[in-house]
Design an enzyme around this catalytic site. Structure first.
Site, short mmCIF file in Angstrom:
data_model
loop_
_atom_site.label_atom_id
_atom_site.label_comp_id
_atom_site.label_asym_id
_atom_site.label_seq_id
_atom_site.Cartn_x
_atom_site.Cartn_y
_atom_site.Cartn_z
N PHE A 32 7.05 -7.19 3.21
CA PHE A 32 8.38 -6.57 3.32
C PHE A 32 8.20 -5.23 4.03
O PHE A 32 8.60 -4.18 3.55
CB PHE A 32 9.08 -6.43 1.97
CG PHE A 32 10.58 -6.60 2.08
CD1 PHE A 32 11.12 -7.84 2.37
CD2 PHE A 32 11.43 -5.52 1.94
CE1 PHE A 32 12.49 -8.00 2.52
CE2 PHE A 32 12.80 -5.67 2.09
CZ PHE A 32 13.32 -6.92 2.37
N GLY A 36 6.73 2.84 7.12
CA GLY A 36 5.56 3.42 6.46
C GLY A 36 4.33 2.57 6.76
O GLY A 36 3.27 3.08 7.15
N HIS A 37 4.48 1.24 6.60
CA HIS A 37 3.38 0.33 6.95
C HIS A 37 3.09 0.43 8.45
O HIS A 37 1.92 0.44 8.88
CB HIS A 37 3.75 -1.12 6.61
CG HIS A 37 4.07 -1.36 5.16
ND1 HIS A 37 5.34 -1.63 4.72
CD2 HIS A 37 3.28 -1.38 4.06
CE1 HIS A 37 5.33 -1.83 3.41
NE2 HIS A 37 4.10 -1.67 2.98
N GLY A 148 -1.42 4.77 2.50
CA GLY A 148 -0.39 5.81 2.57
C GLY A 148 -0.46 6.74 1.37
O GLY A 148 -0.75 6.32 0.25
N GLU A 149 -0.14 8.00 1.62
CA GLU A 149 -0.08 8.97 0.52
C GLU A 149 1.16 8.75 -0.35
O GLU A 149 1.30 9.38 -1.39
CB GLU A 149 -0.11 10.40 1.08
CG GLU A 149 -1.46 10.75 1.68
CD GLU A 149 -1.52 12.17 2.22
OE1 GLU A 149 -0.46 12.83 2.30
OE2 GLU A 149 -2.64 12.61 2.56
N SER A 186 10.02 2.50 1.15
CA SER A 186 9.36 1.64 0.16
C SER A 186 10.00 0.27 0.20
O SER A 186 11.22 0.16 0.37
CB SER A 186 9.52 2.24 -1.24
OG SER A 186 9.15 1.28 -2.23
N SER A 187 9.18 -0.78 0.06
CA SER A 187 9.74 -2.13 -0.01
C SER A 187 10.72 -2.23 -1.17
O SER A 187 11.71 -2.96 -1.11
CB SER A 187 8.61 -3.15 -0.20
OG SER A 187 7.61 -2.95 0.77
P1 PAJ Z 1 2.37 -1.79 -0.37
O1 PAJ Z 1 3.25 -1.18 -1.40
O2 PAJ Z 1 2.91 -2.86 0.51
O3 PAJ Z 1 1.82 -0.62 0.53
C1 PAJ Z 1 0.86 -0.88 1.52
C2 PAJ Z 1 0.40 0.45 2.09
O4 PAJ Z 1 1.51 1.10 2.73
C3 PAJ Z 1 -0.10 1.40 1.00
O5 PAJ Z 1 -1.25 2.08 1.47
C4 PAJ Z 1 1.06 2.35 0.83
O6 PAJ Z 1 0.70 3.63 0.35
C5 PAJ Z 1 1.58 2.42 2.25
N1 PAJ Z 1 2.97 2.91 2.28
C6 PAJ Z 1 4.02 2.41 1.60
N2 PAJ Z 1 5.12 3.15 1.82
C7 PAJ Z 1 4.75 4.15 2.66
C8 PAJ Z 1 5.43 5.26 3.26
N3 PAJ Z 1 6.72 5.50 3.05
N4 PAJ Z 1 4.72 6.09 4.06
C9 PAJ Z 1 3.39 5.87 4.29
N5 PAJ Z 1 2.70 4.85 3.76
C10 PAJ Z 1 3.37 4.00 2.95
O7 PAJ Z 1 0.18 -0.49 -1.92
C11 PAJ Z 1 0.19 -1.71 -1.89
O8 PAJ Z 1 1.06 -2.43 -1.09
C12 PAJ Z 1 -0.75 -2.57 -2.72
O9 PAJ Z 1 -1.04 -1.91 -3.92
C13 PAJ Z 1 -2.06 -2.92 -1.98
C14 PAJ Z 1 -2.89 -1.67 -1.64
C15 PAJ Z 1 -1.77 -3.72 -0.71
C16 PAJ Z 1 -2.96 -3.81 -2.91
O10 PAJ Z 1 -2.28 -4.96 -3.28
#
Ligand code: PAJ
Length: 281
Positions: A32, A36-37, A148-149, A186-187
């Protein structure tokens, strides 16, 4: 369209082949995807000729009462975003048994970094995160992995794990990407109703007001945390935690400095939102 592999063995092979061309960067996600991703994928492009993205909603990091079954999914949209951001290929396991084969029983247990904040509120969560990320590092043998932080505690725990277990992957943290009104992407923002969405800015407002109070000289952590909680509560959010911690070991601080981080988690209706920032940014 960006190539997709569905089996662990094919992911291992694709990574092996890619590493012949130079360093491999890994971006683990639960799908999703949003900007950020995308920012992590683009940062990977600057570090390595190949960027592998994984998309797997990892069951072991969800507690039975959490949102595993309703976690949002959109593989087609995700592949488009991966392509746009410059991913080289995507690993989207065809079934959870690609990762957790029958008989699976070995887990990675993080240490004291996983005790406070989300670790205290979500028992077993970071054990599930560490286990899946260790497996992704082992399959890919990536040179670097980007996190991500937004999930700052997760980033610290994974960086520690990679060092402690000599996994050979350098863990890099990247800044939070926000919506124009300050809400961290955020998803899980997809859960918010049109009525809830504007109120979700309370986390960012809470960060801004605490920074402002810090700038005007307040150094009492309890006073700054109370201000954070009040800002959230006034917008009708139910505070899970609002805590100041040092940015390396996540310990409480007696006297905050500009590197001290404010960590927030709050429920808006059924949706749990998190955010964090350094006081001095
Ligand atoms: P997920 O929530 O999909 O996040 C994947 C990566 O994207 C993580 O490193 C997260 O910190 C980063 N991320 C999410 N939103 C962000 C934003 N607004 N700005 C910058 N980076 C962002 O985190 C996970 O998945 C899981 O726990 C995972 C590490 C994949 C293990 O299952």
């Amino acid at each position: 369209m960006v190539p997709v592999v569905r089996a662990s063995r094919d992911f291992r092979r694709a990574c092996q082949e890619a590493r012949v061309d130079g360093p491999l960067a890994l971006v683990p996600t639960m799908g999703f995807l949003h900007d950020g991703h995308g920012s992590l994928i683009r940062a990977g492009r600057n570090l390595a000729p190949t960027v592998a993205v994984t998309i797997f909603v990892n069951p072991t990091q969800f507690a039975p009462n959490e949102d595993l079954s309703r976690y949002p999914r959109d593989l087609e949209g995700d592949l488009r975003r991966c392509e746009e951001a410059g991913a080289s290929f995507v690993f989207a396991p065809g079934s959870p048994s690609e990762i957790y084969a029958p008989g699976f029983q070995t887990f990675v247990e993080p240490g004291p970094l996983a005790a406070p904040l989300c670790g205290g509120r979500r028992p077993g969560h970071f054990r599930g995160v560490c286990t899946v990320v260790a497996k992704l590092f082992a399959l890919s043998r990536a040179d670097v992995a980007l996190f991500g932080e937004k999930d700052y505690q997760q980033f610290l725990i994974i960086r520690r794990m990679a060092a402690d277990l000599d996994l050979g992957t350098e863990v890099i943290g990247r800044p939070i990407v926000r919506e124009p009104d300050g809400l961290a992407r955020s998803s899980r923002n997809a859960y918010l109703s049109p009525e809830e969405r504007p109120r979700a800015t309370a986390l960012w407002k809470s960060i801004l007001s605490v920074r402002e109070r810090f700038r005007s000289g307040e150094r009492d952590p309890a006073a700054l945390e109370a201000l954070a909680r009040d800002t959230l509560a006034r917008a009708g959010l139910r505070v899970d935690y609002a805590e100041l911690r040092d940015p390396n070991e996540l310990q409480p601080v007696a006297s905050p400095d500009p590197s001290t981080r404010l960590f927030l988690a709050a429920f808006l209706g059924k949706t749990r939102l998190i955010d964090n920032a350094a006081l001095g940014e």
